[in-house]
Design an enzyme around this catalytic site. Structure first.
Site, PDB file in Angstrom:
ATOM      1  N   GLY A 111     -36.898 -24.217 -15.786  1.00 58.17           N
ATOM      2  CA  GLY A 111     -36.276 -24.014 -14.484  1.00 58.17           C
ATOM      3  C   GLY A 111     -36.911 -24.798 -13.362  1.00 58.17           C
ATOM      4  O   GLY A 111     -37.893 -25.514 -13.535  1.00 58.17           O
ATOM      5  N   GLY A 162     -39.196 -25.175 -10.990  1.00 60.07           N
ATOM      6  CA  GLY A 162     -40.472 -24.594 -10.596  1.00 60.07           C
ATOM      7  C   GLY A 162     -40.986 -25.106  -9.270  1.00 60.07           C
ATOM      8  O   GLY A 162     -41.873 -24.496  -8.665  1.00 60.07           O
ATOM      9  N   LYS A 209     -37.594 -30.974  -3.253  1.00 56.87           N
ATOM     10  CA  LYS A 209     -38.587 -30.922  -4.324  1.00 56.87           C
ATOM     11  C   LYS A 209     -39.972 -30.777  -3.708  1.00 56.87           C
ATOM     12  O   LYS A 209     -40.414 -31.625  -2.936  1.00 56.87           O
ATOM     13  CB  LYS A 209     -38.534 -32.192  -5.178  1.00 56.87           C
ATOM     14  CG  LYS A 209     -39.474 -32.138  -6.384  1.00 56.87           C
ATOM     15  CD  LYS A 209     -39.234 -33.295  -7.328  1.00 56.87           C
ATOM     16  CE  LYS A 209     -40.133 -33.210  -8.555  1.00 56.87           C
ATOM     17  NZ  LYS A 209     -39.878 -34.305  -9.508  1.00 56.87           N
ATOM     18  N   ASP A 264     -47.845 -23.779  -8.156  1.00 54.90           N
ATOM     19  CA  ASP A 264     -47.685 -23.306  -6.781  1.00 54.90           C
ATOM     20  C   ASP A 264     -46.390 -23.776  -6.131  1.00 54.90           C
ATOM     21  O   ASP A 264     -46.161 -23.537  -4.948  1.00 54.90           O
ATOM     22  CB  ASP A 264     -48.881 -23.744  -5.921  1.00 54.90           C
ATOM     23  CG  ASP A 264     -49.172 -25.242  -6.035  1.00 54.90           C
ATOM     24  OD1 ASP A 264     -48.221 -26.017  -6.275  1.00 54.90           O
ATOM     25  OD2 ASP A 264     -50.343 -25.635  -5.892  1.00 54.90           O
ATOM     26  N   GLY A 265     -45.538 -24.453  -6.898  1.00 49.86           N
ATOM     27  CA  GLY A 265     -44.267 -24.888  -6.348  1.00 49.86           C
ATOM     28  C   GLY A 265     -44.365 -26.065  -5.396  1.00 49.86           C
ATOM     29  O   GLY A 265     -43.396 -26.395  -4.706  1.00 49.86           O
ATOM     30  N   ARG A 273     -33.829 -34.673  -2.370  1.00 47.60           N
ATOM     31  CA  ARG A 273     -33.119 -35.370  -3.442  1.00 47.60           C
ATOM     32  C   ARG A 273     -31.616 -35.115  -3.306  1.00 47.60           C
ATOM     33  O   ARG A 273     -31.190 -34.029  -2.895  1.00 47.60           O
ATOM     34  CB  ARG A 273     -33.621 -34.900  -4.814  1.00 47.60           C
ATOM     35  CG  ARG A 273     -35.126 -35.028  -4.984  1.00 47.60           C
ATOM     36  CD  ARG A 273     -35.541 -35.084  -6.434  1.00 47.60           C
ATOM     37  NE  ARG A 273     -35.232 -33.881  -7.189  1.00 47.60           N
ATOM     38  CZ  ARG A 273     -35.583 -33.697  -8.467  1.00 47.60           C
ATOM     39  NH1 ARG A 273     -36.253 -34.658  -9.110  1.00 47.60           N
ATOM     40  NH2 ARG A 273     -35.288 -32.591  -9.103  1.00 47.60           N
ATOM     41  N   ARG A 290     -28.569 -30.390 -16.162  1.00 54.47           N
ATOM     42  CA  ARG A 290     -29.171 -31.244 -17.187  1.00 54.47           C
ATOM     43  C   ARG A 290     -28.881 -30.696 -18.574  1.00 54.47           C
ATOM     44  O   ARG A 290     -28.315 -29.607 -18.722  1.00 54.47           O
ATOM     45  CB  ARG A 290     -30.665 -31.351 -16.930  1.00 54.47           C
ATOM     46  CG  ARG A 290     -31.307 -29.998 -16.790  1.00 54.47           C
ATOM     47  CD  ARG A 290     -32.557 -29.971 -15.947  1.00 54.47           C
ATOM     48  NE  ARG A 290     -32.373 -30.309 -14.552  1.00 54.47           N
ATOM     49  CZ  ARG A 290     -33.314 -30.903 -13.818  1.00 54.47           C
ATOM     50  NH1 ARG A 290     -34.476 -31.207 -14.353  1.00 54.47           N
ATOM     51  NH2 ARG A 290     -33.090 -31.193 -12.551  1.00 54.47           N
ATOM     52  N   ASP A 318     -34.912 -31.343 -20.695  1.00 56.16           N
ATOM     53  CA  ASP A 318     -34.722 -30.812 -19.340  1.00 56.16           C
ATOM     54  C   ASP A 318     -34.770 -31.924 -18.290  1.00 56.16           C
ATOM     55  O   ASP A 318     -34.539 -31.652 -17.105  1.00 56.16           O
ATOM     56  CB  ASP A 318     -35.767 -29.745 -19.023  1.00 56.16           C
ATOM     57  CG  ASP A 318     -37.187 -30.235 -19.225  1.00 56.16           C
ATOM     58  OD1 ASP A 318     -37.561 -30.475 -20.377  1.00 56.16           O
ATOM     59  OD2 ASP A 318     -37.935 -30.387 -18.234  1.00 56.16           O
ATOM     60  N   ASP A 357     -35.516 -36.911 -12.337  1.00 59.65           N
ATOM     61  CA  ASP A 357     -36.894 -36.416 -12.436  1.00 59.65           C
ATOM     62  C   ASP A 357     -37.903 -37.546 -12.673  1.00 59.65           C
ATOM     63  O   ASP A 357     -38.298 -37.828 -13.797  1.00 59.65           O
ATOM     64  CB  ASP A 357     -37.025 -35.350 -13.534  1.00 59.65           C
ATOM     65  CG  ASP A 357     -36.344 -34.047 -13.134  1.00 59.65           C
ATOM     66  OD1 ASP A 357     -36.018 -33.906 -11.941  1.00 59.65           O
ATOM     67  OD2 ASP A 357     -36.144 -33.187 -13.999  1.00 59.65           O
TER      68      ASP A 357
END
Length: 719
Positions: A166, A168, A189, A201-202, A259, A266, A351, A361
């Site tokens: 997912g 993150g 992002k 921590d994202g 983005r 995906r 992914d 990505d």
């Protein structure tokens, strides 16, 4: 350097936003301190204050014209809990989240061509618009109509099923209707914690964010399908990162990239239904929810493949088969485009594969410099699974996993047959078409062209030729077969081959001789134990390095130059034969077709030339067209690691100008956009006015952007 890299029912934003957020100036704004999550780097520090009503941050500001229509959240199941704690998210494709504010967000760079997709068009932005972009595209304030959410997906990582992954560190903001009819998903992002952040921590940091921002735009301007990057915003908030995983962590600035894509769904989006994997014991969070799989197929095909939906509206199996065939062909063409510019993705997990055929990505990616078919851009890819030459087969493998994820809505026997019939043929066709253009073979397609391309790549490999610069040079190759000009051209080619120093760095043995000896003995005496601690491929590669390094010790620079020229002369004779005879044929044909018989007796070549000159009577026009095609397919500028590193180091010292300069350069990759004399002049001026240390840094950063990498670039490690 590392780049560590519900229901379909729609609800309006005000009912979803907690009381801790309030309306201010017509937009959603986080309060100064209370909205920061406890335990986060921003807690208690305060979010950046924005302009009030009537200022740039209001609904009438630069961003006020964005028209949101969040179709994905209306069409797919959404979990409505706003708890950001790491957890499984069953029965949903999205979950509600909120960005975590940053301290003092400020704009590093923005791509006006990317933002124009959203209807945000401007020739040049004022300081007020830049401040507004930093405020909203950091996540510190929400745009009216945006509905932040995180997407749930799974994936096969390095060949093994990893279970739920997912978003993150990424957040869906919503979908904007563009001025030209497009629908564009906006995503932040690095905006903070989500239920998919796991132990992280994202956040993303400046170095990885600059790389993603620049490469997203570079790929678009190279003509390669890709997600886009609108802005890069950094801050005073910090996180700790162990860049090389060597026990030496340091603080880095939190940074967010905006983005943009038609969708960020995906292959792994369809793997949330996967039952327990027999090898890893992991499973997707939505096992046995075929109803959601059907919803996803309806949404993806109806939204992004409408022509397929219309053609097969009364037969779902045929519709799904047509969809799988199309994504198979798009993926094959995409990886063919990568191969033709020397792009290595680095982490081709399921992914990281777009459901609409985009490059997605950007982590430990890299553009190949010295041609090496086994080039590995990701320093943590120890087995070379995602090496340059393995990308086509890995993408096919990933399509196989997508096929498995579509069962029972598309029987496996149907999808497997499609994959076998379509993928390889589409890849080879597109790859060779692109390579013909790169070589100026514009008027005929012959099977023997494949051999010419293979021999070119083998010559590059033998000489350590720079992939990008060799192709770029070929467009200036003279077709008049003037021996003196040929010698000049050989000198230019030799200058783009690896030097003795570069080869010694490239082939330097990496294992202690005693360790290698032990591994060789273990491979013979205990293959099972050897398989646990090493691979045969790695040992063979080390033995090859030792052999090459030993040969280099016995070679002089003059020997190397002579050898390289010999290899290139041999290939150019094959390449030039085609163009020289075509050039000669055009001249003879222009004086009368009866003169065509005067060509040398090369039957196969003459058949080709007869077709090559069909309709041509102007030699100059023919050659001009050839050069034009080559120049529009062979870039002069790519995002080399050393170029990105120079921009990153300047930005980490507070100077964003190099990021912006590189962005402008990459927007015109096929054109002459820098002057070597200007670069030289700038260097001389700086050397006259700066201290010695500063001069050394200026010299390093002022290397022409089209140069093959300096020796220090070989030390860069992207993981």
């Amino acid at each position: 350097m590392a780049a560590v890299l519900g229901t379909g029912r729609n609800r309006s934003l005000p009912s979803l936003v907690p009381a801790s957020l309030r309306r201010f100036g017509g937009a959603m704004q986080h309060p100064a301190a209370s909205s920061a999550r406890p335990g986060s780097p921003e807690h208690g520090a305060g979010a950046a204050a924005g302009p009030g009503a009537g200022g740039a941050g209001g609904a009438g500001g630069w961003l006020g014209a964005l028209r949101f229509d969040n179709l994905a959240l209306r069409s797919l199941p959404v979990e409505h809990s706003e708890d950001s704690a790491p957890r499984a998210v069953p029965g949903a494709c999205f979950c509600r989240v909120l960005p975590t504010p940053l301290r003092n967000p400020r704009l590093v760079a923005m791509s006006l061509p990317a933002l124009a997709l959203l209807g945000l068009e401007a020739a040049e932005l004022e300081e007020r618009e830049e401040a507004e972009a930093a405020l909203y595209f950091s996540g510190n304030r929400l745009l009216p109509g945006s509905e932040p959410a995180a997407h749930c997906y799974c994936g096969h990582q390095f060949g093994s099923f990893a279970g739920q992954l997912g978003d993150g560190a990424a957040m869906y903001l919503g979908e904007v209707l563009g001025p030209r009819g497009g629908r564009w998903e906006m995503q932040l992002k690095g905006a903070g914690l989500t239920p998919f952040s796991r132990q992280a921590d994202g956040r993303k940091v400046l170095r990885s964010s600059i790389r993603e921002f620049l490469c997203s735009e570079a790929m678009f301007h190279l003509g390669i399908p890709t997600t886009r990057a609108g802005t890069c915003v950094t801050s005073d908030s910090e996180v700790v990162r162990d860049i090389f995983y060597d026990g030496n962590p340091k603080k880095e600035k939190c940074t967010v990239v905006l983005r943009i894509a038609s969708t960020f769904l995906r292959f792994g989006s369809f793997e949330i239904f996967k039952p327990t994997d027999e090898y890893t014991g992991r499973k997707g969070p939505s096992v046995n929810r075929n109803d959601i799989r059907i919803q996803m197929l309806d949404y993806v095909i109806g939204t992004f493949y409408p022509e397929i939906q219309e053609a097969y509206s009364d037969n779902n199996i045929q519709r799904n088969a047509a969809f799988f065939k199309e994504i198979t062909k798009r993926t094959a063409r995409l990886v063919a485009e990568w191969q033709c510019v020397g792009f290595c993705h680095g982490v081709l997990n399921t992914d990281n594969m777009s459901i609409v055929g985009l490059t997605i990505d950007y982590g430990p990616f890299g553009f190949m410099d010295r041609y090496d078919p086994e080039h590995i851009c990701n320093g943590s890819d120890n087995t070379g699974r995602y090496a340059y030459n393995k990308q086509p087969e890995i993408c096919k493998w990933n399509l196989g996993k997508l096929a498995e994820a579509l069962v029972p809505e598309l029987p496996l026997e149907i999808s497997e047959l499609i994959l076998e019939e379509e993928y390889d043929a589409e890849f080879e066709k597109h790859y060779l078409q692109k390579m013909r253009k790169k070589l100026g073979l514009t008027r005929l397609e012959l099977e023997e062209d494949n051999k010419l391309v293979s021999e070119l790549l083998e010559t590059m490999h033998l000489t350590g030729g720079d992939f990008t610069n060799i192709f770029y040079l070929l467009s200036s190759f003279s077709v008049d077969f003037d021996p003196s000009r040929l010698e000049d051209f050989l000198e230019k080619l030799a200058s783009q081959c690896a030097s003795m120093e570069e080869l010694k760095v490239a082939f330097k043995p990496q294992m202690d001789p005693r360790q290698l000896s032990m591994m060789l003995m273990l491979a013979q005496s205990n293959p099972q134990l050897f398989a646990l601690i090493g691979t045969k491929a790695n040992i063979n590669k080390e033995l090859e390095r030792i052999e090459q390094f030993t040969k280099l010790q016995q070679l002089t620079a003059a020997d190397l130059l002579s050898r390289n020229k010999r290899h290139w002369t041999e290939w150019l004779e094959k390449y030039n034969k085609t163009f020289f005879l075509a050039w000669l044929a055009v001249i003879l044909f222009s004086y009368g077709s009866e003169n065509f018989s005067k060509l040398p007796d090369l039957p196969a070549g003459r058949v080709r030339l007869q077709k090559e000159i069909e309709g041509i009577s102007d030699v100059d026009a023919w050659n001009t067209d050839r050069v034009k095609v080559m120049n529009s397919n062979n870039p002069k500028y790519i995002l080399r690691n050393y170029i990105a590193q120079n921009a990153i180091e300047a930005a980490e010292n507070g100077d964003f100008s190099e990021v912006r300069n590189v962005l402008k350069l990459l927007e015109n990759p096929f054109q002459e956009t820098e002057s070597s004399t200007e670069v030289k002049g700038d260097m001389e001026e700086e050397e006259a006015t700066a201290a010695a240390a500063a001069c050394a840094q200026a010299t390093r950063s002022r290397l022409p952007y089209c140069s093959k990498p300096p020796l220090w670039a070989s030390e860069l490690c992207v993981t």
